[in-house]
Design a protein around this motif. Structure first.
Motif, mmCIF file in Angstrom:
data_model
loop_
_atom_site.group_PDB
_atom_site.id
_atom_site.type_symbol
_atom_site.label_atom_id
_atom_site.label_comp_id
_atom_site.label_asym_id
_atom_site.label_seq_id
_atom_site.Cartn_x
_atom_site.Cartn_y
_atom_site.Cartn_z
ATOM 1 N N SER A 46 0.825 -1.225 0.000
ATOM 2 C CA SER A 46 0.000 0.000 0.000
ATOM 3 C C SER A 46 0.849 1.261 0.000
ATOM 4 C CB SER A 46 -0.944 0.044 1.208
ATOM 5 O OG SER A 46 -1.826 -1.038 1.159
ATOM 6 N N SER A 47 1.936 1.229 -0.735
ATOM 7 C CA SER A 47 2.878 2.347 -0.652
ATOM 8 C C SER A 47 2.243 3.664 -1.116
ATOM 9 C CB SER A 47 4.108 2.039 -1.496
ATOM 10 O OG SER A 47 3.703 1.763 -2.828
ATOM 11 N N PHE A 48 1.404 3.598 -2.133
ATOM 12 C CA PHE A 48 0.832 4.851 -2.637
ATOM 13 C C PHE A 48 -0.127 5.470 -1.633
ATOM 14 C CE2 PHE A 48 -1.596 7.559 -5.524
ATOM 15 C CZ PHE A 48 -0.556 8.128 -6.239
ATOM 16 N N VAL A 49 -0.882 4.593 -0.970
ATOM 17 C CA VAL A 49 -1.811 5.101 0.042
ATOM 18 C C VAL A 49 -1.038 5.794 1.152
ATOM 19 C CG1 VAL A 49 -3.531 4.434 1.751
ATOM 20 C CG2 VAL A 49 -3.503 3.326 -0.490
ATOM 21 N N LYS A 50 0.036 5.137 1.589
ATOM 22 C CA LYS A 50 0.831 5.748 2.662
ATOM 23 C C LYS A 50 1.475 7.043 2.213
ATOM 24 C CE LYS A 50 1.864 1.431 5.000
ATOM 25 N NZ LYS A 50 2.790 0.291 4.943
ATOM 26 N N TRP A 51 1.856 7.065 0.943
ATOM 27 C CA TRP A 51 2.495 8.264 0.373
ATOM 28 C C TRP A 51 1.568 9.471 0.399
ATOM 29 C CZ3 TRP A 51 6.554 10.822 -1.388
ATOM 30 C CH2 TRP A 51 6.418 11.740 -2.449
ATOM 31 N N LEU A 52 0.336 9.244 -0.011
ATOM 32 C CA LEU A 52 -0.579 10.383 -0.129
ATOM 33 C C LEU A 52 -1.368 10.667 1.137
ATOM 34 C CD1 LEU A 52 -2.313 10.421 -3.612
ATOM 35 C CD2 LEU A 52 -0.693 12.033 -2.652
ATOM 36 N N GLU A 53 -1.438 9.711 2.042
ATOM 37 C CA GLU A 53 -2.329 9.841 3.180
ATOM 38 C C GLU A 53 -2.114 11.121 3.991
ATOM 39 O OE1 GLU A 53 -2.371 6.390 5.594
ATOM 40 O OE2 GLU A 53 -4.062 7.066 6.799
ATOM 41 N N PRO A 54 -0.868 11.564 4.197
ATOM 42 C CA PRO A 54 -0.701 12.783 4.988
ATOM 43 C C PRO A 54 -1.384 13.993 4.372
ATOM 44 C CG PRO A 54 1.385 11.636 4.726
ATOM 45 C CD PRO A 54 0.420 10.964 3.822
ATOM 46 N N VAL A 55 -1.558 14.001 3.060
ATOM 47 C CA VAL A 55 -2.163 15.167 2.411
ATOM 48 C C VAL A 55 -3.670 15.007 2.291
ATOM 49 C CG1 VAL A 55 -2.140 16.620 0.371
ATOM 50 C CG2 VAL A 55 -0.050 15.470 1.103
ATOM 51 N N THR A 56 -4.099 13.880 1.759
ATOM 52 C CA THR A 56 -5.520 13.749 1.440
ATOM 53 C C THR A 56 -6.308 13.069 2.537
ATOM 54 O OG1 THR A 56 -5.086 11.634 0.381
ATOM 55 C CG2 THR A 56 -5.009 13.571 -1.014
ATOM 56 N N GLY A 57 -5.616 12.397 3.398
ATOM 57 C CA GLY A 57 -6.324 11.612 4.399
ATOM 58 C C GLY A 57 -6.822 10.334 3.749
ATOM 59 N N HIS A 58 -7.060 9.312 4.549
ATOM 60 C CA HIS A 58 -7.554 8.067 3.962
ATOM 61 C C HIS A 58 -8.338 7.289 5.001
ATOM 62 C CE1 HIS A 58 -7.830 4.795 1.168
ATOM 63 N NE2 HIS A 58 -7.371 3.945 2.080
ATOM 64 N N SER A 59 -9.427 6.710 4.548
ATOM 65 C CA SER A 59 -10.143 5.789 5.420
ATOM 66 C C SER A 59 -10.594 4.624 4.574
ATOM 67 C CB SER A 59 -11.336 6.495 6.077
ATOM 68 O OG SER A 59 -12.334 6.722 5.107
ATOM 69 N N GLU A 60 -10.664 3.484 5.161
ATOM 70 C CA GLU A 60 -10.984 2.292 4.374
ATOM 71 C C GLU A 60 -12.471 2.188 4.071
ATOM 72 O OE1 GLU A 60 -9.260 0.118 2.793
ATOM 73 O OE2 GLU A 60 -7.345 1.004 3.380
ATOM 74 N N GLY A 61 -13.279 2.754 4.927
ATOM 75 C CA GLY A 61 -14.709 2.572 4.753
ATOM 76 C C GLY A 61 -15.068 1.132 5.084
ATOM 77 N N ASP A 62 -16.380 0.845 5.159
ATOM 78 C CA ASP A 62 -16.729 -0.551 5.398
ATOM 79 C C ASP A 62 -17.573 -1.035 4.237
ATOM 80 O OD1 ASP A 62 -18.557 1.280 6.161
ATOM 81 O OD2 ASP A 62 -19.512 -0.013 7.663
ATOM 82 N N SER A 63 -16.953 -1.846 3.412
ATOM 83 C CA SER A 63 -17.618 -2.301 2.211
ATOM 84 C C SER A 63 -18.583 -3.416 2.543
ATOM 85 C CB SER A 63 -16.563 -2.785 1.221
ATOM 86 O OG SER A 63 -17.203 -3.243 0.055
ATOM 87 N N PRO A 64 -19.786 -3.368 1.964
ATOM 88 C CA PRO A 64 -20.720 -4.471 2.202
ATOM 89 C C PRO A 64 -20.290 -5.738 1.476
ATOM 90 C CG PRO A 64 -21.635 -2.905 0.645
ATOM 91 C CD PRO A 64 -20.348 -2.325 1.121
ATOM 92 N N VAL A 65 -19.412 -5.569 0.495
ATOM 93 C CA VAL A 65 -18.912 -6.759 -0.210
ATOM 94 C C VAL A 65 -17.415 -6.831 0.003
ATOM 95 C CG1 VAL A 65 -20.695 -6.982 -1.948
ATOM 96 C CG2 VAL A 65 -18.878 -5.326 -2.275
ATOM 97 N N SER A 66 -16.918 -8.009 0.055
ATOM 98 C CA SER A 66 -15.487 -8.159 0.346
ATOM 99 C C SER A 66 -14.666 -7.818 -0.885
ATOM 100 C CB SER A 66 -15.206 -9.600 0.754
ATOM 101 O OG SER A 66 -15.354 -10.432 -0.386
ATOM 102 N N ALA A 67 -13.377 -7.505 -0.669
ATOM 103 C CA ALA A 67 -12.493 -7.127 -1.756
ATOM 104 C C ALA A 67 -12.417 -8.235 -2.792
ATOM 105 C CB ALA A 67 -11.100 -6.820 -1.202
ATOM 106 N N GLY A 68 -12.411 -9.484 -2.308
ATOM 107 C CA GLY A 68 -12.326 -10.594 -3.241
ATOM 108 C C GLY A 68 -13.547 -10.653 -4.142
ATOM 109 N N THR A 69 -14.729 -10.407 -3.586
ATOM 110 C CA THR A 69 -15.951 -10.436 -4.382
ATOM 111 C C THR A 69 -15.909 -9.372 -5.467
ATOM 112 O OG1 THR A 69 -16.995 -10.907 -2.272
ATOM 113 C CG2 THR A 69 -18.441 -10.594 -4.183
ATOM 114 N N VAL A 70 -15.442 -8.155 -5.076
ATOM 115 C CA VAL A 70 -15.359 -7.070 -6.048
ATOM 116 C C VAL A 70 -14.416 -7.446 -7.163
ATOM 117 C CG1 VAL A 70 -14.610 -4.716 -6.409
ATOM 118 C CG2 VAL A 70 -15.952 -5.282 -4.395
ATOM 119 N N THR A 71 -13.262 -8.009 -6.807
ATOM 120 C CA THR A 71 -12.298 -8.400 -7.828
ATOM 121 C C THR A 71 -12.905 -9.434 -8.759
ATOM 122 O OG1 THR A 71 -10.607 -8.046 -6.164
ATOM 123 C CG2 THR A 71 -9.937 -9.173 -8.178
#
Lengths: 634, 99, 307
Positions: free
Chosen positions: A489-514
């Motif tokens: 997750s290097s890009f997320v960590k890179w930008l997080e200080p500026v834009t902020g980041h939250s994962e949210g809670d997805s009703p479907v799992s990442a695998g299902t989306v993929t």
């Protein structure tokens, strides 16, 4: 290091100045000079990036105040640069892709006698874009914003001898102007609300201000969205992007794929704090993004012009980014990530398209291509990698970034999340369809070549190395960028200080989306395969269904604009003119006429006869005497 | 008889003079009518002097006469010079000032 | 005249005088306005002014009365008459109104104004009057002089300035600048000889003693008038009085009487060829018919006479 930021902008600006004012004696070296200065800018960017990597994540922002531009009482606009992780990402993308496109243009524009001017415009564009992303306040950002608009006007209309190019440039400029009005109004609102232009003064206070001045903050959000719609070709200001393909192909690649259209995404991400504080504006942003991603995808399916098909694709992908940016902290990072990967593969695709056109006597109709893979192997491979990246083939850039956006859309939660997620999935399927269509019609199947207007038979050949090398580099980017960004997750960590980041809670799992994305991908590719590879592609476009015909006409966007805006405007002006003539002029002329008529009658009293005047005098005296007597009597 | 009758006479003469100014076209006659009006005023002043029992009214009448004399001199000079240039003594002919 | 400090009535004599002379004054004023010729207007005005002078005297304004006669009737009215003469007495003023509605307006305004004035005077409480007896006790002229040189001295000085200004103004207005040098008598006569039209002086007007006014032309030997004997301006205005017919008639009558007295034969001697004057005189024509028989003889002589 701070001083280097100014140089970053100054370098291409200097190039533009020299190339545009230098005259003919620079014709022979102009393109090298322009490319060199773009490269210098890129090198500075890399140096700053390296410097930034050496610091702590929270301490990476650089700030450079140059001078106070407009000091008028309480009104103060500074020229100052701010380089944080977000700006850095853009700087690298702009200068990197920009430099590659400069190099590509050396070969592509070789036979154009105005090549020096072209490079001047390219440098001007780079400078304006860098100014836009580096500005530390909205006032300077606006200057860069307008500079980008100007440079895009000059570049789209570069072949100004073609009426279609001149018209397209004007159209782009005018539509952008609508967005610019939004930005200027938004900036004015910000100044009245926060008393400053600086990001540092405005963004931290946005949340606080929204409690007291909620409507104003929402208004600012809408105005910024309008600005983003104009620059990023989002519905309803999308109509200019397709026509902008009239410009030289490197321009299409640079402006309409990698940089200019991303300005809107940058603006929304940079102003994230305002949008976070204005949920209504955020809803509008995601709506615009979702509508545009489907709109652009549908348009892309119906176009036979390879560049216009790619333009529709661009619109659609920017729609993804805008939608992601509208999702708030769960989406900002992925919007920028998709922006970067898209910058690679879309620039590669456009350059590939330019390479194909270069070999096919500037033919753009895909129905007259076919079977080109044998003749242009490098183009085929690089274009193919870009194609795989954009449809989200597992392991390539687009897969990582787009998948994350779809996940984030679902993570929005509630009905809204479902709708957005399904839209994004549908968009992914359509993307797979139209990109496969482009790929098959261009590189596979039988030859459908026809001589050009001058009777020259096309002799497809590979492009010179100055064109293929950038394509190869971009292909590497298309393949690797997404993976690199996603490791740990290097890009997320890179930008997080500026834009902020939250994962949210997805009703479907990442695998299902993929899995869903994969299914959409397979369906899209399969339909395209069935339609274009199994059957021969007709040389003349079939009439098609109602939707196809509408999509060929850009889903009637121009007809809509014509009927609603042009006709409506005409009717409005006509009625205003009528009102002006009958009411305003009527009152004015009526007053004048009555005064004239009255004076015409009064004038008869001035007949020049002394005795007539004497009568008036005596009459007046009589009235005076009568008045005196009356007053005495009373 | 009450001396106010002199005032009525004065008003009558003044009105006749004014009507003459309005009706006659010969500049000299118009001028005479103006003199008639001035004289009517003088009669009123003299009568007022008598009514009030002091001489101020007579002094005013005296000044009126002096002013009238000056006026006659200038007015007749104007008439003569107009007559020289236009060969007419009609006031209606001097109407170049109209719009 | 009146010594009463405050009275309500004047003497009966003054009342009689007022009603008689007042009528005269109004008639004079009306004459001024209504007389067709400006000379008559001027004379009517002079009459009114004299009446007013008498009224001044009657009301104790002795100085003003005399000044009115001397200055107004004497000087100003003479100035008027002089200008009337200069402009032309015969330029009779047509009383026909040329401005539309002017007469009606004038009548309305004049009547209205007069009625208002009279109503105003009638409204004023003028039942008693002080009279000038007290004020004139030291003499009218010394009283006036005291006022003029004390209370009104400033106005008096200004009036002097006004008079001087008026005099200069009149001079400036009537002065005509000569723009070219006046020709000498020698140059004039040389020019006349060079032109050769009238080398000798023009004939003088009024050959006969009865009509030696400037507007009567001289008669030529044949009885017709000599146009050049009359002043050019009068000729231009058509104001020549042709008296040739009258003169010829008288002459013929005289001739006939003398012939009768001398018992001459009228057929033998023809003293004068009767001209066909502009008047077409009746007497001449009769004479001609009488002497129809000796016609040829006459015409010969007449031709000689003309030469």
């Amino acid at each position: 290091m701070e001083n280097l930021i100014g140089l970053l902008v100054a370098s291409p600006l200097l190039g533009a100045g020299i190339l545009l004012t230098g005259g003919k004696r620079l014709d022979r070296v102009g393109h090298w000079l322009g490319t060199l200065l773009a490269l210098v800018s890129f090198a500075l960017g890399v140096a700053l990036f390296a410097n930034m990597l050496g610091k702590d994540a929270d301490d990476r922002g650089l700030h450079s105040h140059l001078f106070t531009w407009v000091p008028v009482g309480g009104f103060r606009a500074d020229v100052g640069f701010q380089l944080d992780q977000l700006s850095m990402t853009f700087v690298l993308l702009i200068t990197g892709v920009g430099t590659l496109i400069h190099i590509y243009s050396i070969g592509y524009m070789e036979h154009d006698e105005r090549r020096r001017r072209f490079f001047g415009y390219l440098n001007l564009f780079l400078a304006a874009m860098l100014l836009l992303v580096l500005a530390d306040n909205y006032f300077l950002l606006y200057a860069g914003w307008e500079g980008v608009g100007l440079a895009s006007y000059l570049l789209i209309g570069f072949w100004q001898h073609k009426p279609s190019a001149a018209t397209a440039a004007k159209k782009a400029f005018l539509v952008n102007r609508v967005g610019d009005i939004g930005l200027s109004v938004g900036i004015m609102l910000m100044f009245t609300t926060f008393g400053s232009f600086a990001f540092a003064d405005i963004l931290p206070k946005a949340q606080e201000a929204s409690t007291t001045q909620h409507a104003t903050v929402t208004g600012i959000g809408f105005m910024l969205l309008l600005a983003a719609c104009g620059k990023s070709a989002q519905v309803p200001l999308q109509s200019w992007l397709g026509d902008a393909m009239e410009g030289p192909t490197p321009v299409s690649a640079l402006i309409h794929a990698a940089t200019m259209v991303t300005a809107g995404v940058y603006l929304i991400t940079r102003s994230g704090a305002i949008f976070n504080a204005a949920p209504d504006a955020q809803t509008a942003v995601v709506t615009v993004g979702a509508v545009t991603l489907l709109f652009g995808a549908i348009v892309g399916c119906a176009k036979d012009d390879i560049k216009k098909a790619l333009a529709g694709s661009t619109m659609s992908q920017i729609g993804y980014m805008i939608m992601a940016a509208g999702l708030g902290p769960i989406g900002y990072v992925f919007a920028i990530m998709h922006l970067v990967t898209h910058g690679f593969f879309k620039a590669g695709l456009f350059l590939g398209a330019g390479s194909v056109m270069h070999g096919m006597n500037d033919e753009v109709d895909m129905r007259r291509y076919g079977g080109l893979r044998k003749y242009m192997p490098v183009t085929f491979v690089t274009f193919g990698l870009g194609y795989l990246a954009i449809i989200g083939f597992p392991g390539l850039s687009g897969f990582f970034s787009k998948d994350k956006i779809i996940e984030a859309a679902f993570a929005k939660g509630g009905t809204e999340g479902w709708i957005l997620g399904c839209c994004a999935l549908l968009g992914a399927a359509i993307t797979a369809f139209y990109m496969t269509r482009v790929m098959i019609m261009t590189f596979f199947g039988e030859k459908r070549w026809v001589p050009d207007a001058d009777g020259h038979e096309p002799h497809p050949h590979e492009s010179p190395s100055s064109m293929t090398i950038p394509m190869i580099i971009l292909a590497f980017g298309s393949v690797l960028a997404g993976g690199l960004f996603s490791i740990n997750s290097s890009f997320v960590k890179w930008l997080e200080p500026v834009t902020g980041h939250s994962e949210g809670d997805s009703p479907v799992s990442a695998g299902t989306v993929t899995a869903g994305t994969m299914v959409a991908l397979v369906i899209g590719v399969g339909i395209a395969w069935a339609m274009y590879a199994r059957r021969s592609v007709p040389a003349v476009a079939p009439r098609g269904s109602l939707l196809t015909r509408a999509a060929r006409r850009d889903l009637l966007q121009d007809d809509f604009n014509h009927v609603v805006l042009v006709r409506g405007g005409e009717h409005l002006t006509r009625s205003l003119v009528y009102l002006d003539h009958s009411l305003v002029d009527g009152v004015v002329n009526g007053t004048a006429a009555s005064v004239g008529g009255l004076s015409g009658r009064l004038r008869k009293l001035q007949n020049g006869y002394v005795r007539s005047y004497a009568v008036s005098m005596l009459g007046g005296s009589a009235v005076l005497v009568a008045a005196t007597l009356l007053m005495r009597a009373v | 008889m009450n001396p106010a009758n002199y005032l009525y006479l004065s008003a009558l003469l003044f009105t006749i003079g004014a009507a003459g100014v309005l009706i006659r076209r010969n500049a000299i006659v118009v001028f005479m009518c103006v003199e008639l009006m001035l004289n009517a005023c003088n009669l009123a002043f003299v009568t007022f002097s008598r009514l009030h029992g002091n001489l101020d009214g007579q002094v005013i009448a005296f000044f009126t006469m002096v002013v009238a004399a000056a006026e006659v001199v200038v007015g007749l000079a104007i008439i003569v010079s107009i007559f020289r240039s236009r060969h007419s003594a009609s006031v209606d002919d001097a109407n170049l000032m109209k719009l | 005249m009146q010594l009463a400090a405050a009275a309500t009535q004047t003497s009966t004599g003054e009342a009689v005088q007022f009603w008689i002379l007042g009528t005269v004054a109004v008639l004079g004023a009306l004459g001024t306005v209504l007389m067709k010729k400006s000379v008559h207007s001027a004379l009517s005005l002079a009459g009114t002014m004299i009446v007013l002078a008498i009224f001044y005297l009657a009301q104790g304004a002795y100085f003003l009365g005399i000044v009115q006669i001397v200055v107004y009737t004497g000087a100003i009215m003479m100035l008027f008459l002089f200008v009337v003469m200069l402009v032309g007495i015969t330029a009779a003023d047509s009383l026909k109104e040329t401005l539309k509605g002017q007469r009606w307006l004038a009548a309305a305004c004049g009547l209205g104004f007069g009625i208002l004035l009279i109503a105003g005077i009638g409204n004023a409480s003028l039942d008693t009057f002080a009279g000038t007896g007290q004020a004139n006790s030291a003499g009218n002229v010394p009283g006036l002089a005291r006022l003029i040189f004390t209370k009104y001295v400033w106005s008096f000085e200004i009036t002097g300035a006004l008079l001087i200004t008026a005099a200069i103004g009149a001079m400036v207005l009537t002065h005509r600048e000569r723009t070219e040098r006046r020709s000498t008598q020698r140059e004039l006569s040389e020019a006349r000889v060079r032109e050769g039209v009238h080398v000798a002086p023009l004939p003088a007007p009024g050959t006969y003693a009865r009509h030696n006014a400037v507007d009567v032309p001289a008669l030529l030997p044949d009885g017709s008038i000599a146009e050049k004997s009359v002043f050019g301006t009068l000729r231009g205005r058509g104001q020549i009085r042709d008296v040739s017919a009258d003169a010829l008639e008288r002459l013929a009558a005289l001739e006939q009487r003398s012939e009768e007295w001398l018992e001459r034969d009228p057929d033998r001697v023809e003293p004068v060829r009767l001209a066909q004057g502009p008047g077409g005189d009746r007497a001449g024509r009769e004479e001609r018919t009488e002497r129809e028989s000796g016609r040829e003889h006459e015409s010969e002589r007449a031709e000689e006479g003309a030469k």
